[in-house]
Design an enzyme around this catalytic site. Structure first.
Site, PDB file in Angstrom:
ATOM      1  NE  ARG A  24      -3.761   2.238   2.483  1.00 12.61           N
ATOM      2  CZ  ARG A  24      -3.574   3.501   2.815  1.00 12.61           C
ATOM      3  NH1 ARG A  24      -2.355   3.897   3.194  1.00 12.61           N
ATOM      4  NH2 ARG A  24      -4.552   4.375   2.766  1.00 12.61           N
ATOM      5  NE  ARG A  62      -4.203  -5.271   7.157  1.00 11.14           N
ATOM      6  CZ  ARG A  62      -4.810  -5.818   6.093  1.00 11.14           C
ATOM      7  NH1 ARG A  62      -5.988  -6.395   6.239  1.00 11.14           N
ATOM      8  NH2 ARG A  62      -4.246  -5.792   4.911  1.00 11.14           N
TER       9      ARG A  62
END
Length: 497
Positions: A133, A213
């Site tokens: 990302r 995460r």
């Protein structure tokens, strides 16, 4: 005159910046997520006048990884520098390996290309790929900055409005300033203030699940040579994705030359939030791994716990997974405000489709506005909705099916067919070209709208969702009921493969 194109094979010729005449359409984009950034790029390329508002002091490029589908990256051929950068940051020659949560190897390391061939797919045009990302966001942010697009920061939107008599949409900031444009694209994510005007508000429902995460520099693995050796890259410094499937849980790791990523699905613990800033201590993860349902007999592999141990502080995010019914309406009554991305449709991370569909939205609305021209903006918005609504409804339902597959793996079937351990990524998803589709079908869709033909009854052009599927409204309550009863999710009629 609008530039007409046809492309039955989804191979539109490259049309870089400057290929389209100015449309005179003033576009105001709210939000700088993937949908907002790509909308800024594509609306500029299509000849619209673009301004962007962002609520924060800068654009957030943090995060870990997600899946980028081929249908969301075809447009990069119009942006040569972006395409070159995208190829540079991509996971070249990636491998994939699948384990049981205990550490037992189910599918040994294979090149992603080989697994694609085994599924009858062309490795040269894969359905998509995992991307980091931060790298993707920086790529798009840099491109928007180079274009000189006006981006105003610290613009917190508290309300949206439209005036059908003047043909304008707009929004109001928390300091009372009003912004107007011919069309406002609300790309400001879940909970967008545009919901009040659009009227499509859906309440979030707890799924009972969350995700830990973490992404951190690969050098952190030096703390534990055993972890460093196990999670090493493949020969030639080639990256590898390792998937871990257990009773009512799954995890994923990515090792590449600069970063280590791990993600684990789990039952809620009480500290989760739907926020990428909600960090927790590693002790909570280690304790939670042992307490997961189904771990009484076989615990998580010790090596995964050691990976958690070397994770640096303030790195692990506990992200709550909230379920939402498909949002019934995405546009304001006069079609001067249109929602895209998460503002219109949110996805579970396991779907592998959220980023893809957000980018598709941006490409589609930019194209429809260019085709229709300044005098037909409401029509263009409604055509765009016709192209996007049922497709997203199907993709959302597929996401729930994939989540159910990952959380409730049938190991006896996996031994017979390893493909059962992989989420579904059917051709109707990745083979789509939202730009070509708009140019090919815009006028047919516009004519259907004029005739009053319902979206679900559209048959004047090929669908971009499973062939044979007949849209019917569905709700998350039924899906939750089936998942809790360990029943396969009923996707409905049509060719979902």
């Amino acid at each position: 005159m609008p530039h007409a194109l046809t492309s039955r094979d989804s191979n539109m010729e490259a049309k870089p910046l400057g290929s389209y005449e100015k449309t005179g359409i003033d576009v105001l984009i709210v939000g700088t997520g993937l949908a907002g950034l790509v909308a800024a790029l594509e609306c500029t390329r299509k000849g619209h006048n673009v301004r962007v508002l962002e609520r924060n002091a800068d654009i957030n490029t943090a995060g870990d990884m997600y899946f980028m589908g081929l249908s969301a990256t075809r447009f990069l051929k119009h942006w040569p520098e972006l395409l070159e950068e995208y190829k540079r940051i991509s996971l070249h020659n990636a491998w994939i390996e699948t384990f049981k949560h205990s550490g037992e190897v189910v599918i040994p390391p294979k090149k992603v290309a080989d697994r694609l061939r085994a599924q009858g797919l062309d490795p040269d045009t894969p359905p998509g790929e995992f991307q980091m990302r931060p790298l993707v966001y920086r790529m798009f942010v840099t491109a928007v900055e180079k274009l000189g697009v006006s981006v105003e920061f610290n613009r917190k939107i508290v309300d949206y409005f439209e005036d059908e008599s003047t043909g304008k949409g707009g929004c109001t900031t928390d300091d009372g300033k009003k912004y107007e444009a011919d069309i406002v694209i609300a790309a400001d994510g879940v909970g967008s203030k545009s919901q009040k005007l659009v009227g499509g508000q859906v309440r979030a429902q707890p799924s009972g699940r969350a995700m830990w995460r973490a992404a951190f520099p690969i050098q952190e693995l030096d703390k534990n040579p055993k972890v460093k050796e196990f999670f090493k890259m493949m020969p030639g410094n080639e990256p590898i994705v390792r998937t871990w499937l257990g009773p009512s849980t799954y995890a994923l790791t990515l090792t590449r030359e600069d970063v280590m990523v791990w993600i684990m699905n789990h039952d809620v613990t009480g500290t989760e939030k739907e926020s990428w800033n909600n960090t927790i201590d590693k002790e909570e993860v280690l304790d939670g791994m042992d307490k997961m349902a189904g771990m009484e007999k076989v615990k998580w592999a010790p090596i995964f716990k050691e990976l958690v141990e070397v994770t640096p502080p303030n790195t692990i995010v506990n992200f709550e997974l909230l379920w939402r019914n498909p949002q019934p309406v995405w546009a304001s009554p006069a079609a001067r405000v249109i929602q895209i991305g998460d503002a219109a449709h949110s996805y579970l991370p396991a779907s592998g489709n959220g980023a893809t569909q957000a980018i598709e939205d941006a490409i589609s609305i930019a194209s429809c506005l260019q085709i229709g021209g300044k005098g037909n903006i409401p029509q263009s918005v409604r055509v765009h909705l016709r192209f996007r609504f049922i497709r997203n409804s199907c993709a959302q339902k597929l996401g729930f099916s994939n989540a159910e597959l990952l959380q409730d793996t049938d190991w006896d079937k996996v031994k017979l067919d390893p493909r059962r351990a992989a989420p579904k990524l059917p051709k109707w998803v990745w083979s789509h070209d939202p730009e070509a589709y708009a140019y090919e079908n815009y006028h047919k869709a516009a004519e259907s709208i004029k005739k009053g033909i319902n979206m679900a009854d559209e048959d004047s052009y090929e669908p971009n969702y499973p062939k044979g599927y007949k849209y019917e409204p569905w709700n998350i309550e039924k899906i939750m009921e089936d998942m809790r009863a360990h029943k396969p999710i009923d996707l409905g009629p049509g060719d979902w493969e």
